[in-house]
Write a protein that holds these residues in place. Sequence first.
Motif, PDB file in Angstrom:
ATOM      1  N   LYS A  34       0.834  -1.207   0.000  1.00 19.97           N
ATOM      2  CA  LYS A  34       0.000   0.000   0.000  1.00 19.97           C
ATOM      3  C   LYS A  34       0.867   1.256   0.000  1.00 19.97           C
ATOM      4  O   LYS A  34       0.539   2.248  -0.652  1.00 19.97           O
ATOM      5  CB  LYS A  34      -0.953   0.005   1.185  1.00 19.97           C
ATOM      6  N   ASP A  35       1.962   1.224   0.721  1.00 20.14           N
ATOM      7  CA  ASP A  35       2.885   2.361   0.722  1.00 20.14           C
ATOM      8  C   ASP A  35       3.486   2.593  -0.661  1.00 20.14           C
ATOM      9  O   ASP A  35       3.665   3.736  -1.080  1.00 20.14           O
ATOM     10  CB  ASP A  35       3.996   2.149   1.748  1.00 20.14           C
ATOM     11  N   LEU A  36       3.792   1.508  -1.376  1.00 23.04           N
ATOM     12  CA  LEU A  36       4.299   1.642  -2.748  1.00 23.04           C
ATOM     13  C   LEU A  36       3.222   2.217  -3.663  1.00 23.04           C
ATOM     14  O   LEU A  36       3.508   3.039  -4.545  1.00 23.04           O
ATOM     15  CB  LEU A  36       4.793   0.299  -3.282  1.00 23.04           C
ATOM     16  N   GLY A  37       1.986   1.789  -3.446  1.00 21.00           N
ATOM     17  CA  GLY A  37       0.870   2.340  -4.223  1.00 21.00           C
ATOM     18  C   GLY A  37       0.704   3.830  -3.977  1.00 21.00           C
ATOM     19  O   GLY A  37       0.512   4.609  -4.918  1.00 21.00           O
ATOM     20  N   LEU A  38       0.774   4.245  -2.723  1.00 25.13           N
ATOM     21  CA  LEU A  38       0.698   5.676  -2.401  1.00 25.13           C
ATOM     22  C   LEU A  38       1.851   6.449  -3.021  1.00 25.13           C
ATOM     23  O   LEU A  38       1.664   7.556  -3.537  1.00 25.13           O
ATOM     24  CB  LEU A  38       0.708   5.884  -0.884  1.00 25.13           C
ATOM     25  N   PRO A  98       0.974  10.461   3.334  1.00 24.67           N
ATOM     26  CA  PRO A  98       1.871  10.097   2.249  1.00 24.67           C
ATOM     27  C   PRO A  98       2.373   8.662   2.264  1.00 24.67           C
ATOM     28  O   PRO A  98       2.922   8.189   1.286  1.00 24.67           O
ATOM     29  CB  PRO A  98       3.041  11.055   2.450  1.00 24.67           C
ATOM     30  N   GLY A  99       2.216   7.981   3.378  1.00 25.07           N
ATOM     31  CA  GLY A  99       2.749   6.630   3.471  1.00 25.07           C
ATOM     32  C   GLY A  99       4.205   6.606   3.932  1.00 25.07           C
ATOM     33  O   GLY A  99       4.812   7.633   4.233  1.00 25.07           O
ATOM     34  N   ARG A 100       4.730   5.412   3.975  1.00 28.33           N
ATOM     35  CA  ARG A 100       6.067   5.144   4.517  1.00 28.33           C
ATOM     36  C   ARG A 100       7.190   5.779   3.694  1.00 28.33           C
ATOM     37  O   ARG A 100       8.177   6.239   4.234  1.00 28.33           O
ATOM     38  CB  ARG A 100       6.250   3.626   4.569  1.00 28.33           C
ATOM     39  N   TYR A 101       7.047   5.814   2.375  1.00 26.32           N
ATOM     40  CA  TYR A 101       8.116   6.291   1.501  1.00 26.32           C
ATOM     41  C   TYR A 101       7.911   7.773   1.201  1.00 26.32           C
ATOM     42  O   TYR A 101       7.490   8.161   0.115  1.00 26.32           O
ATOM     43  CB  TYR A 101       8.168   5.454   0.220  1.00 26.32           C
ATOM     44  N   TYR A 143       6.682  12.791  10.649  1.00 26.12           N
ATOM     45  CA  TYR A 143       5.298  13.217  10.388  1.00 26.12           C
ATOM     46  C   TYR A 143       4.939  14.519  11.091  1.00 26.12           C
ATOM     47  O   TYR A 143       3.778  14.790  11.382  1.00 26.12           O
ATOM     48  CB  TYR A 143       4.295  12.120  10.765  1.00 26.12           C
ATOM     49  N   ARG A 144       5.917  15.373  11.356  1.00 23.49           N
ATOM     50  CA  ARG A 144       5.630  16.659  12.017  1.00 23.49           C
ATOM     51  C   ARG A 144       4.728  17.553  11.171  1.00 23.49           C
ATOM     52  O   ARG A 144       4.010  18.382  11.714  1.00 23.49           O
ATOM     53  CB  ARG A 144       6.930  17.377  12.359  1.00 23.49           C
ATOM     54  N   LEU A 145       4.782  17.412   9.856  1.00 26.35           N
ATOM     55  CA  LEU A 145       3.952  18.235   8.969  1.00 26.35           C
ATOM     56  C   LEU A 145       2.735  17.471   8.457  1.00 26.35           C
ATOM     57  O   LEU A 145       2.066  17.915   7.535  1.00 26.35           O
ATOM     58  CB  LEU A 145       4.789  18.731   7.780  1.00 26.35           C
ATOM     59  N   ASP A 146       2.451  16.346   9.074  1.00 22.84           N
ATOM     60  CA  ASP A 146       1.318  15.514   8.653  1.00 22.84           C
ATOM     61  C   ASP A 146       0.549  15.044   9.889  1.00 22.84           C
ATOM     62  O   ASP A 146       0.517  13.863  10.206  1.00 22.84           O
ATOM     63  CB  ASP A 146       1.820  14.316   7.829  1.00 22.84           C
ATOM     64  N   ARG A 147      -0.059  15.987  10.562  1.00 23.19           N
ATOM     65  CA  ARG A 147      -0.831  15.696  11.779  1.00 23.19           C
ATOM     66  C   ARG A 147      -2.298  16.035  11.530  1.00 23.19           C
ATOM     67  O   ARG A 147      -2.607  16.927  10.736  1.00 23.19           O
ATOM     68  CB  ARG A 147      -0.308  16.524  12.943  1.00 23.19           C
ATOM     69  N   PRO A 148      -3.221  15.358  12.237  1.00 24.66           N
ATOM     70  CA  PRO A 148      -4.653  15.617  12.028  1.00 24.66           C
ATOM     71  C   PRO A 148      -5.071  17.094  12.120  1.00 24.66           C
ATOM     72  O   PRO A 148      -5.850  17.546  11.270  1.00 24.66           O
ATOM     73  CB  PRO A 148      -5.333  14.761  13.107  1.00 24.66           C
ATOM     74  N   PRO A 149      -4.565  17.873  13.070  1.00 28.29           N
ATOM     75  CA  PRO A 149      -4.990  19.284  13.087  1.00 28.29           C
ATOM     76  C   PRO A 149      -4.577  20.037  11.812  1.00 28.29           C
ATOM     77  O   PRO A 149      -5.309  20.901  11.338  1.00 28.29           O
ATOM     78  CB  PRO A 149      -4.290  19.871  14.312  1.00 28.29           C
ATOM     79  N   LEU A 150      -3.407  19.683  11.248  1.00 29.87           N
ATOM     80  CA  LEU A 150      -2.955  20.334  10.025  1.00 29.87           C
ATOM     81  C   LEU A 150      -3.835  19.932   8.843  1.00 29.87           C
ATOM     82  O   LEU A 150      -4.088  20.739   7.953  1.00 29.87           O
ATOM     83  CB  LEU A 150      -1.493  20.016   9.742  1.00 29.87           C
ATOM     84  N   VAL A 151      -4.320  18.698   8.841  1.00 31.81           N
ATOM     85  CA  VAL A 151      -5.231  18.258   7.782  1.00 31.81           C
ATOM     86  C   VAL A 151      -6.472  19.143   7.794  1.00 31.81           C
ATOM     87  O   VAL A 151      -6.851  19.731   6.773  1.00 31.81           O
ATOM     88  CB  VAL A 151      -5.627  16.771   7.951  1.00 31.81           C
ATOM     89  N   LEU A 152      -7.094  19.266   8.953  1.00 29.69           N
ATOM     90  CA  LEU A 152      -8.310  20.061   9.070  1.00 29.69           C
ATOM     91  C   LEU A 152      -8.045  21.525   8.720  1.00 29.69           C
ATOM     92  O   LEU A 152      -8.761  22.116   7.898  1.00 29.69           O
ATOM     93  CB  LEU A 152      -8.882  19.945  10.489  1.00 29.69           C
ATOM     94  N   LEU A 153      -7.032  22.110   9.316  1.00 30.25           N
ATOM     95  CA  LEU A 153      -6.716  23.518   9.062  1.00 30.25           C
ATOM     96  C   LEU A 153      -6.413  23.760   7.581  1.00 30.25           C
ATOM     97  O   LEU A 153      -6.905  24.731   6.992  1.00 30.25           O
ATOM     98  CB  LEU A 153      -5.522  23.946   9.920  1.00 30.25           C
ATOM     99  N   SER A 154      -5.637  22.899   6.971  1.00 32.48           N
ATOM    100  CA  SER A 154      -5.263  23.068   5.565  1.00 32.48           C
ATOM    101  C   SER A 154      -6.478  23.064   4.654  1.00 32.48           C
ATOM    102  O   SER A 154      -6.630  23.937   3.789  1.00 32.48           O
ATOM    103  CB  SER A 154      -4.308  21.953   5.127  1.00 32.48           C
TER     104      SER A 154
END
Length: 178
Positions: A5-9, A124-127, A135-146
């Motif tokens: 799945k990470d390769l697919g992403l 983004p997945g593992r890769y 994952y400092r720039l990929d947190r749930p609050p940032l998803v909502l805010l963005s």
Amino acid sequence: MGRRKDLGLLAVRLGTGGVLAAHGAQKLLGWFGGGGIDGTGTFMESIGFRPGKASAIASGAAELGGGVLLAAGLGTPAAGAAVAGGMAGAVSLHWPNGFFATAGGYEYPAYLGYIATCVGVTGPGRYSLDRLIGYRLDRPPLVLLSFVLSAAGTAVVVARREKMLADQRREETPPVAP
């Protein structure tokens, strides 16, 4: 998530991000037969996005910047939201032509925006560079805010364009005699 799945992403991110970055490079840099900022700005002005040059920069940055960030898997929620907002603006332009791209419709920008939204929400997945930095720039609050900020900004831009076009149509309509 499994490695498959990470390769697919990764494949989705690289493909979509690459296409978006190329379109943004057309708008900003004049690469790949694009108009660059001046040519794109003139076009943007002609279709009601004013000021044209600022609209060209915003659209090109969403595509080039968002595309590169999506491909790299960095700041993925913000990248996905920026692309989704830019593509929503493109959808509003193509909407009158219907769905299919063959008739000038909104199919293509809608699909790019959809994929960017899915990746921005999923992560983004593992890769990815996001994983590399914890994952400092990929947190749930940032998803909502963005996505909230992108939707609000897009709504303002599209509403301004629609109002300007409506005003322009009223000015061009000859008065009706009583």
